[in-house]
Design a protein around this motif. Structure first.
Motif, PDB file in Angstrom:
ATOM      1  N   ARG A   1       0.831  -1.209   0.000  1.00  0.00           N
ATOM      2  CA  ARG A   1       0.000   0.000   0.000  1.00  0.00           C
ATOM      3  C   ARG A   1       0.862   1.252   0.000  1.00  0.00           C
ATOM      4  O   ARG A   1       0.576   2.223  -0.684  1.00  0.00           O
ATOM      5  N   VAL A   2       1.909   1.245   0.769  1.00  0.00           N
ATOM      6  CA  VAL A   2       2.819   2.391   0.814  1.00  0.00           C
ATOM      7  C   VAL A   2       3.468   2.574  -0.555  1.00  0.00           C
ATOM      8  O   VAL A   2       3.595   3.690  -1.057  1.00  0.00           O
ATOM      9  N   LYS A   3       3.902   1.440  -1.160  1.00  0.00           N
ATOM     10  CA  LYS A   3       4.494   1.533  -2.508  1.00  0.00           C
ATOM     11  C   LYS A   3       3.497   2.123  -3.495  1.00  0.00           C
ATOM     12  O   LYS A   3       3.848   2.958  -4.340  1.00  0.00           O
ATOM     13  N   ASP A   4       2.241   1.671  -3.410  1.00  0.00           N
ATOM     14  CA  ASP A   4       1.207   2.196  -4.306  1.00  0.00           C
ATOM     15  C   ASP A   4       1.021   3.696  -4.108  1.00  0.00           C
ATOM     16  O   ASP A   4       0.835   4.444  -5.062  1.00  0.00           O
ATOM     17  N   ILE A   5       1.072   4.126  -2.859  1.00  0.00           N
ATOM     18  CA  ILE A   5       0.902   5.553  -2.586  1.00  0.00           C
ATOM     19  C   ILE A   5       2.049   6.346  -3.204  1.00  0.00           C
ATOM     20  O   ILE A   5       1.845   7.400  -3.798  1.00  0.00           O
ATOM     21  N   TYR A   6       3.280   5.798  -3.106  1.00  0.00           N
ATOM     22  CA  TYR A   6       4.424   6.509  -3.688  1.00  0.00           C
ATOM     23  C   TYR A   6       4.422   6.428  -5.222  1.00  0.00           C
ATOM     24  O   TYR A   6       5.019   7.259  -5.882  1.00  0.00           O
ATOM     25  N   GLN A   7       3.767   5.424  -5.767  1.00  0.00           N
ATOM     26  CA  GLN A   7       3.710   5.303  -7.226  1.00  0.00           C
ATOM     27  C   GLN A   7       2.542   6.101  -7.820  1.00  0.00           C
ATOM     28  O   GLN A   7       2.441   6.237  -9.031  1.00  0.00           O
ATOM     29  N   LEU A   8       1.662   6.626  -6.982  1.00  0.00           N
ATOM     30  CA  LEU A   8       0.524   7.408  -7.477  1.00  0.00           C
ATOM     31  C   LEU A   8       0.943   8.589  -8.349  1.00  0.00           C
ATOM     32  O   LEU A   8       0.318   8.831  -9.381  1.00  0.00           O
ATOM     33  N   PRO A   9       1.982   9.345  -8.009  1.00  0.00           N
ATOM     34  CA  PRO A   9       2.363  10.443  -8.903  1.00  0.00           C
ATOM     35  C   PRO A   9       2.690   9.944 -10.315  1.00  0.00           C
ATOM     36  O   PRO A   9       2.354  10.584 -11.305  1.00  0.00           O
ATOM     37  N   GLY A  10       3.322   8.774 -10.417  1.00  0.00           N
ATOM     38  CA  GLY A  10       3.606   8.204 -11.738  1.00  0.00           C
ATOM     39  C   GLY A  10       2.323   7.858 -12.468  1.00  0.00           C
ATOM     40  O   GLY A  10       2.186   8.093 -13.676  1.00  0.00           O
ATOM     41  N   HIS A  11       1.371   7.284 -11.718  1.00  0.00           N
ATOM     42  CA  HIS A  11       0.079   6.958 -12.321  1.00  0.00           C
ATOM     43  C   HIS A  11      -0.662   8.222 -12.735  1.00  0.00           C
ATOM     44  O   HIS A  11      -1.281   8.271 -13.801  1.00  0.00           O
ATOM     45  N   VAL A  12      -0.601   9.220 -11.898  1.00  0.00           N
ATOM     46  CA  VAL A  12      -1.258  10.495 -12.222  1.00  0.00           C
ATOM     47  C   VAL A  12      -0.630  11.098 -13.472  1.00  0.00           C
ATOM     48  O   VAL A  12      -1.322  11.594 -14.359  1.00  0.00           O
ATOM     49  N   GLU A  13       0.707  11.013 -13.547  1.00  0.00           N
ATOM     50  CA  GLU A  13       1.378  11.544 -14.742  1.00  0.00           C
ATOM     51  C   GLU A  13       0.950  10.769 -15.984  1.00  0.00           C
ATOM     52  O   GLU A  13       0.697  11.359 -17.043  1.00  0.00           O
ATOM     53  N   GLN A  14       0.853   9.428 -15.886  1.00  0.00           N
ATOM     54  CA  GLN A  14       0.423   8.613 -17.030  1.00  0.00           C
ATOM     55  C   GLN A  14      -1.012   8.953 -17.418  1.00  0.00           C
ATOM     56  O   GLN A  14      -1.326   9.092 -18.597  1.00  0.00           O
ATOM     57  N   ILE A  15      -1.865   9.091 -16.408  1.00  0.00           N
ATOM     58  CA  ILE A  15      -3.252   9.466 -16.681  1.00  0.00           C
ATOM     59  C   ILE A  15      -3.311  10.841 -17.331  1.00  0.00           C
ATOM     60  O   ILE A  15      -4.070  11.065 -18.271  1.00  0.00           O
ATOM     61  N   GLN A  16      -2.474  11.750 -16.862  1.00  0.00           N
ATOM     62  CA  GLN A  16      -2.442  13.091 -17.438  1.00  0.00           C
ATOM     63  C   GLN A  16      -1.957  13.037 -18.890  1.00  0.00           C
ATOM     64  O   GLN A  16      -2.507  13.717 -19.752  1.00  0.00           O
TER      65      GLN A  16
END
Length: 151
Positions: free
Chosen positions: A36-51
């Protein structure tokens, strides 16, 4: 002293619960706290991909909008050209109708003139034939009178 005892018991209970939590294996189906912590830290990458996906979709939409506007413009130009051609054809049709009426009138006039000429020829022929017949009848009448007068 009583408070210290309680604090020590609370600390011992926490340590015990922590040890049980660490030793007790989590089910495979559940994500661990670390995941879960890893997922939280990877969220900016996901947000960038979504963007990026959003920007790409937005660009595709703009391209499609431009293509659609161009298609609408071309269809409008074609429609305008066809309307002009239609008007030109209407004018040509009106001119051809006038010519046709004039030619029909010429044909009627020619037929009427030919009928008049035919009637004149028939009348002239009838007059000539009548003249000869009348001359024969007149001669016959004169000949009979002379024959009676001689008797």
């Amino acid at each position: 002293m009583c408070i210290r005892n309680m604090a020590r018991k609370g600390q011992a209970g926490m340590v015990l619960i922590s040890l049980i939590g660490l030793l007790y294996a989590a089910p495979v189906a559940h994500a661990s706290l670390l995941d879960r912590v890893k997922d939280i830290y990877q969220l900016p990458g996901h947000v960038e991909q979504i963007q990026k996906d959003y920007e790409a979709t937005k660009q595709e939409l703009a391209d499609q909008k431009d293509k659609l506007a161009e298609a609408v413009k071309q269809s409008q130009e074609i429609e305008d050209r066809l309307l002009r051609q239609n008007e030109d054809l209407k004018k040509d049709n009106a001119q051809l109708q006038e010519r046709l009426k004039a030619m029909e009138q010429i044909a009627r006039d020619k037929d009427q003139r030919n009928r008049k000429i035919l009637y004149m020829v028939i009348t002239a022929a009838a007059l000539v034939v009548g003249y000869f017949l009348l001359g024969r009848v007149f001669r016959l009448i004169v000949w009979r009178r002379q024959k009676r007068g001689l008797r």
